[in-house]
Design a protein around this motif. Structure first.
Motif, mmCIF file in Angstrom:
data_model
loop_
_atom_site.group_PDB
_atom_site.id
_atom_site.type_symbol
_atom_site.label_atom_id
_atom_site.label_comp_id
_atom_site.label_asym_id
_atom_site.label_seq_id
_atom_site.Cartn_x
_atom_site.Cartn_y
_atom_site.Cartn_z
ATOM 1 N N GLY A 15 2.599 15.844 -0.303
ATOM 2 C CA GLY A 15 4.049 15.861 -0.192
ATOM 3 C C GLY A 15 4.697 14.553 -0.601
ATOM 4 N N GLY A 16 5.998 14.621 -0.849
ATOM 5 C CA GLY A 16 6.788 13.436 -1.174
ATOM 6 C C GLY A 16 6.264 12.672 -2.368
ATOM 7 N N GLY A 17 6.209 11.345 -2.239
ATOM 8 C CA GLY A 17 5.800 10.476 -3.326
ATOM 9 C C GLY A 17 4.344 10.571 -3.695
ATOM 10 N N THR A 18 3.528 11.242 -2.876
ATOM 11 C CA THR A 18 2.106 11.391 -3.202
ATOM 12 C C THR A 18 1.903 12.325 -4.392
ATOM 13 N N ASN A 19 2.949 13.042 -4.796
ATOM 14 C CA ASN A 19 2.856 13.944 -5.953
ATOM 15 C C ASN A 19 3.101 13.231 -7.285
ATOM 16 N N LEU A 20 3.545 11.974 -7.231
ATOM 17 C CA LEU A 20 3.778 11.212 -8.463
ATOM 18 C C LEU A 20 2.440 10.814 -9.088
ATOM 19 N N SER A 21 2.377 10.825 -10.406
ATOM 20 C CA SER A 21 1.098 10.631 -11.099
ATOM 21 C C SER A 21 0.448 9.287 -10.797
ATOM 22 N N VAL A 63 0.837 -1.203 0.000
ATOM 23 C CA VAL A 63 0.000 0.000 0.000
ATOM 24 C C VAL A 63 0.872 1.253 0.000
ATOM 25 N N PHE A 64 1.974 1.224 0.734
ATOM 26 C CA PHE A 64 2.866 2.384 0.788
ATOM 27 C C PHE A 64 3.454 2.686 -0.596
ATOM 28 N N ILE A 65 3.877 1.656 -1.319
ATOM 29 C CA ILE A 65 4.428 1.868 -2.659
ATOM 30 C C ILE A 65 3.352 2.423 -3.581
ATOM 31 N N ALA A 66 2.155 1.864 -3.501
ATOM 32 C CA ALA A 66 1.070 2.263 -4.401
ATOM 33 C C ALA A 66 0.588 3.688 -4.152
ATOM 34 N N THR A 67 0.709 4.173 -2.902
ATOM 35 C CA THR A 67 0.148 5.484 -2.568
ATOM 36 C C THR A 67 1.204 6.555 -2.298
ATOM 37 N N GLN A 108 0.890 7.330 -8.215
ATOM 38 C CA GLN A 108 0.481 7.284 -6.813
ATOM 39 C C GLN A 108 -0.737 8.183 -6.562
ATOM 40 N N GLN A 109 -0.791 9.325 -7.239
ATOM 41 C CA GLN A 109 -1.962 10.186 -7.128
ATOM 42 C C GLN A 109 -3.218 9.469 -7.614
ATOM 43 N N SER A 110 -3.077 8.676 -8.674
ATOM 44 C CA SER A 110 -4.216 7.924 -9.201
ATOM 45 C C SER A 110 -4.749 6.953 -8.156
ATOM 46 N N CYS A 111 -3.842 6.287 -7.451
ATOM 47 C CA CYS A 111 -4.263 5.353 -6.401
ATOM 48 C C CYS A 111 -4.962 6.085 -5.253
ATOM 49 N N LEU A 112 -4.411 7.235 -4.878
ATOM 50 C CA LEU A 112 -5.031 8.014 -3.800
ATOM 51 C C LEU A 112 -6.408 8.512 -4.215
ATOM 52 N N LYS A 113 -6.548 8.934 -5.462
ATOM 53 C CA LYS A 113 -7.852 9.379 -5.959
ATOM 54 C C LYS A 113 -8.854 8.232 -5.946
ATOM 55 N N MET A 114 -8.415 7.047 -6.328
ATOM 56 C CA MET A 114 -9.289 5.878 -6.329
ATOM 57 C C MET A 114 -9.817 5.587 -4.924
ATOM 58 N N LEU A 115 -8.979 5.855 -3.920
ATOM 59 C CA LEU A 115 -9.380 5.644 -2.532
ATOM 60 C C LEU A 115 -10.148 6.827 -1.968
ATOM 61 N N GLY A 116 -10.195 7.929 -2.724
ATOM 62 C CA GLY A 116 -10.922 9.124 -2.271
ATOM 63 C C GLY A 116 -10.192 9.949 -1.248
ATOM 64 N N VAL A 117 -8.838 9.865 -1.239
ATOM 65 C CA VAL A 117 -8.078 10.590 -0.213
ATOM 66 C C VAL A 117 -6.920 11.395 -0.795
ATOM 67 N N GLN A 118 -6.950 11.682 -2.085
ATOM 68 C CA GLN A 118 -5.823 12.395 -2.696
ATOM 69 C C GLN A 118 -5.784 13.855 -2.241
ATOM 70 N N GLY A 119 -4.595 14.329 -1.877
ATOM 71 C CA GLY A 119 -4.412 15.721 -1.490
ATOM 72 C C GLY A 119 -4.876 16.019 -0.080
ATOM 73 N N ALA A 120 -4.997 17.309 0.215
ATOM 74 C CA ALA A 120 -5.409 17.755 1.546
ATOM 75 C C ALA A 120 -6.924 17.875 1.625
ATOM 76 N N HIS A 121 -7.474 17.523 2.769
ATOM 77 C CA HIS A 121 -8.913 17.693 2.979
ATOM 78 C C HIS A 121 -9.173 19.165 3.272
ATOM 79 N N VAL A 122 -10.052 19.768 2.494
ATOM 80 C CA VAL A 122 -10.267 21.216 2.581
ATOM 81 C C VAL A 122 -10.880 21.618 3.909
ATOM 82 N N GLU A 123 -11.902 20.901 4.353
ATOM 83 C CA GLU A 123 -12.647 21.294 5.546
ATOM 84 C C GLU A 123 -12.011 20.802 6.840
ATOM 85 N N CYS A 124 -11.345 19.662 6.782
ATOM 86 C CA CYS A 124 -10.786 19.070 8.004
ATOM 87 C C CYS A 124 -9.394 18.509 7.722
#
Length: 292
Positions: free
Chosen positions: A236-242, A189-193, A244-260
């Motif tokens: 930050g870090g590896g989460t900026n790679l394309s 999971v760490f490599i993928a995200t 890995q960003q795709s995996c984070l988006k698939m999980l619904g957690v890519q980037g910073a949460h605006v409200e919280c």
């Protein structure tokens, strides 16, 4: 098996990245005085103000002090929004140490990191106090699902878990290794995200527990995974790679949460723990069946 049983539940009960510098004094008396000074609430608030001034997101939440001769290890813990936050915390600690030097000019900063953090090394302090996200996940599987999908019984799984993950790990003198193969899941999971893969060693600290639940004639399986130091971030870090960003988006957690701020990285830690739980079930069932 988990989906057929109604899914899993998770609880994120602590969130704080740590950095523990080591400072040195001419003798044990001023070292002890500095420890006492740091532990006074008013002085902690002064350190917190200095620490918090370095970031929009980093907020000092606690300070744990440990004396070793004439040296003092200061374990700073801070919330860091959706960043994993180690660099953020290091910056805040540096500012707090400058304040401490004004109060104790005889003090020498030996190192910004004195290994009581503890980063990238399994440790009892992380196991007990946590580092990053502390998460617990559980599921209850009916006997019929265990037999149909996992090809074994709840009783056999409970016995195997006791003898392997609990007793076997205790006999080995393990620290945080009371599981079947949590590190495999965490690393994947760490490599993928885009996480820091070197932290998979500490983040995979886990205790897997199993119990029998329900009627004696039809026992269900209760399973939980407790993981006190999952070090995750969604910015930050590896989460900026394309990829890995795709995996984070698939999980619904890519980037910073605006409200919280912090919610996305916390949700990712929950995903890690739940996936570890599924992996524990799979391998333990295979061992019960002799299919490994």
């Amino acid at each position: 098996a988990i989906m057929k049983s109604g899914g899993a539940s998770s609880c994120l009960h602590s969130d704080g990245m740590t950095r523990a510098p080591v400072v040195k004094f001419p003798s044990i008396l001023p070292a002890g005085a500095a420890k006492a000074w740091c532990e006074e609430e008013g002085n902690f608030q002064r350190l917190k103000a200095a620490f918090d001034s370095t970031s929009r997101f980093a907020r000092l939440t606690s300070l744990h002090c440990v004396l070793a001769g004439n040296c003092l290890h200061l374990r700073f813990t801070a919330s860091t929004g959706d960043a994993m936050g180690m660099n953020m915390v290091s910056k805040g600690v540096d500012k707090a140490l400058r304040l401490l030097l004004e109060v104790f000019p005889e003090m020498t900063v030996v190192s910004l990191s004195g290994n009581c953090c503890t980063d990238k090394k399994p440790s009892a302090v992380n196991w007990v106090l946590g580092r990053g996200k502390s998460v617990v996940c559980e599921a209850v599987l009916p006997s019929s699902v265990v037999k149909e999908v996992l090809k074994t019984t709840p009783a056999r799984l409970v016995e195997l878990n006791t003898q392997k993950n609990l007793v076997g790990s205790a006999m080995a003198g393990s620290v945080g290794g009371f599981n079947a193969h949590a590190a495999n899941i965490v690393t994947a999971v760490f490599i993928a995200t885009g996480q820091d893969v070197a932290q998979s060693g500490t983040s995979s600290a886990c205790i897997t527990q199993m119990e029998l639940r329900g009627d004696e004639d039809d026992m269900s399986l209760w399973i939980s995974c407790t993981m006190p130091c999952i070090e995750t971030g969604t910015v930050g870090g590896g989460t900026n790679l394309s990829a890995q960003q795709s995996c984070l988006k698939m999980l619904g957690v890519q980037g910073a949460h605006v409200e919280c701020p912090g919610r996305n990285s916390g949700q990712l830690a929950r995903v890690v723990c739940a996936t570890v739980l599924a992996g524990e079930l799979s391998l333990m069932a295979a061992l019960c069946c002799g299919d490994l």
